[in-house]
Design a protein around this motif. Structure first.
Motif, PDB file in Angstrom:
ATOM      1  N   SER A   1       0.364   3.015  -4.073  1.00 62.37           N
ATOM      2  CA  SER A   1       0.581   1.569  -3.938  1.00 62.37           C
ATOM      3  C   SER A   1       1.480   1.039  -5.053  1.00 62.37           C
ATOM      4  CB  SER A   1      -0.754   0.832  -3.951  1.00 62.37           C
ATOM      5  OG  SER A   1      -1.389   0.979  -5.198  1.00 62.37           O
ATOM      6  N   PHE A  60      -5.216   4.029  -3.041  1.00 61.84           N
ATOM      7  CA  PHE A  60      -4.078   3.238  -3.502  1.00 61.84           C
ATOM      8  C   PHE A  60      -3.193   4.018  -4.474  1.00 61.84           C
ATOM      9  CE2 PHE A  60      -6.961   0.229  -1.726  1.00 61.84           C
ATOM     10  CZ  PHE A  60      -6.176  -0.830  -1.275  1.00 61.84           C
ATOM     11  N   HIS A 100       0.821  -1.216   0.000  1.00 57.64           N
ATOM     12  CA  HIS A 100       0.000   0.000   0.000  1.00 57.64           C
ATOM     13  C   HIS A 100       0.854   1.264   0.000  1.00 57.64           C
ATOM     14  CE1 HIS A 100      -2.776   3.130   1.349  1.00 57.64           C
ATOM     15  NE2 HIS A 100      -3.767   2.339   0.960  1.00 57.64           N
TER      16      HIS A 100
END
Length: 412
Positions: free
Chosen positions: A261, A258, A234
């Motif tokens: 991420s 996200f 993440h």
């Protein structure tokens, strides 16, 4: 080093790491009566065009195309109700799905610079890569690409969509593509709506509740274990990015946002099966090294500050969140002026993120718990100490953490 609990420190240092893009212009606000109309159109024509009418998505195509009318939606699929959030690179609306009447969240991200494109694509790739759903990870319903009056449903790795490929190229090169038109380009994310706010709002607006803490600890750990199992780091776990859904009547954690991420791929691990080594053709995410120092200061692991880290950085961030949640350790963010959950180290008149302090002094012993009359159990105390270990190899991985979290929360 003394750690402060329940006090408010003012953060004046500049944020470090991956900087998010500037907020979008104010003119992206929508009136409640306007509607979003994403239209999934899949063809094999590389010259396909899609167009928008007014503030609605609709489709159009070259006169040479012969698309079946059934491929198009005649009425808007979503009605935007109100703006519910404005972040560093997008706007979030509450909306209604016309067909089901369900509430959804619609995030509009402007892709007018390489750094914004990178954030938007990172979120799309992460959520689109998940083949299965998880109760504690926000669910993506669909993603729509819109540019200069054209709109098309996004599909991962679509090599026939020129606009998608241009976004990917822009992200990879870090610069605008030569000859790329200047018309606005947007990605619209349609996701499940979370009506309980974020973890900061939920925890700090209620009296301390050990049972809720235990439930949230298990749910957050389960979400991170699921993401790591699916090769997603993440990299920006913090209370702001942990939403609460109350649709079931009880609060349920939803890990979201996200944009920073990383979907890890390319590493396979060998496992012994009898006397033979078997290639499981899977990523060992805890051996996949990342180098972009990104995230939010107060939740960044020591190795992230150095720019050489693995998925174990998510374990450190989760340890900071859980510690702050249990003992209600907060600070006032200098930019937003909001009171936020976050653990830190006090150095004179300044408060310093735990990860940064540990990087400067690896032998520093964290005072867990801080309060003499803390409700923290010995099991949770030991687990937090392991999650916040200076050496990432001393931290449990996400699967080990999930097992231990079940044990300590059941015993508490």
């Amino acid at each position: 080093m003394e750690l402060r609990s329940g006090t408010q420190g003012r953060i004046t240092r500049l944020r470090r790491g991956c900087k998010r893009a500037e907020p979008p212009n104010a003119n992206v606000r929508r009136d409640a009566s306007k509607v979003l109309r994403p239209l999934p159109v899949e063809t094999n024509d590389e010259e396909e065009e899609l167009m928008e009418e007014g503030d609605c998505f609709s489709t159009g195509f070259h006169k040479h195309d012969s698309l079946h009318p059934a491929m198009f939606f005649k009425t808007p699929r979503y009605s935007l109700i109100r703006e519910v959030g404005r972040g560093s690179y997008g706007v979030v609306y509450e909306a209604i799905a016309r067909r089901s009447g369900a509430r959804v969240a619609v995030k509009k991200l402007r892709c007018d610079a390489p750094e914004k494109v990178e954030l938007a694509l990172a979120e799309f790739w992460a959520l689109a890569s998940l083949e299965k759903k998880h109760e504690n990870v926000v669910q993506l319903e669909e993603c729509v690409l819109q540019r200069n009056g054209m709109a098309q449903k996004m599909s991962h790795g679509n090599k026939r969509n020129k606009q998608y490929l241009r976004l990917v190229e822009t992200s990879l090169k870090g610069e605008r593509i030569l000859g790329y038109p200047e018309e606005p380009c947007y990605l619209w994310f349609v996701m499940e709506f979370c009506d309980g706010g974020d973890l900061n709002q939920y925890i700090l607006s209620r009296r301390p509740d050990p049972r809720t803490n235990r439930i949230f600890m298990k749910q957050m750990t389960s979400a991170v274990a699921f993401l790591h199992k699916n090769n997603i780091v993440h990299r920006d776990l913090k209370p702001d990015n942990i939403l609460i859904s109350q649709k079931s009547g009880s609060p349920v954690i939803k890990v979201s946002d996200f944009g920073l991420s990383k979907v890890c791929a390319g590493l396979s691990c060998m496992e012994n099966e009898g006397d033979n080594q078997v290639n499981k053709n899977m990523v060992n995410i805890n051996k996949f090294w990342l180098s972009s120092a990104c995230g939010s200061d107060f939740y960044m692991a020591p190795e992230v500050w150095e720019g050489h880290y693995t998925a174990k950085a998510d374990i450190f961030a989760l340890g900071i969140i859980i510690w702050a949640m249990i003992e209600r350790i907060t600070f006032i963010d200098a930019e937003s002026k909001r009171e936020l959950l976050g653990t830190y180290v006090r150095q004179g008149t300044e408060i310093v993120p735990v990860g940064e302090a540990l990087l400067e002094n690896p032998k520093m012993v964290l005072n867990i718990p801080q309060k003499t009359r803390s409700i923290m159990s010995e099991g949770i105390k030991r687990l937090l100490q392991d999650m916040l270990a200076v050496n990432p190899q001393d931290r449990p991985d996400a699967s080990q953490l999930e097992v231990r979290m079940d044990q300590v929360t059941c015993a508490a």
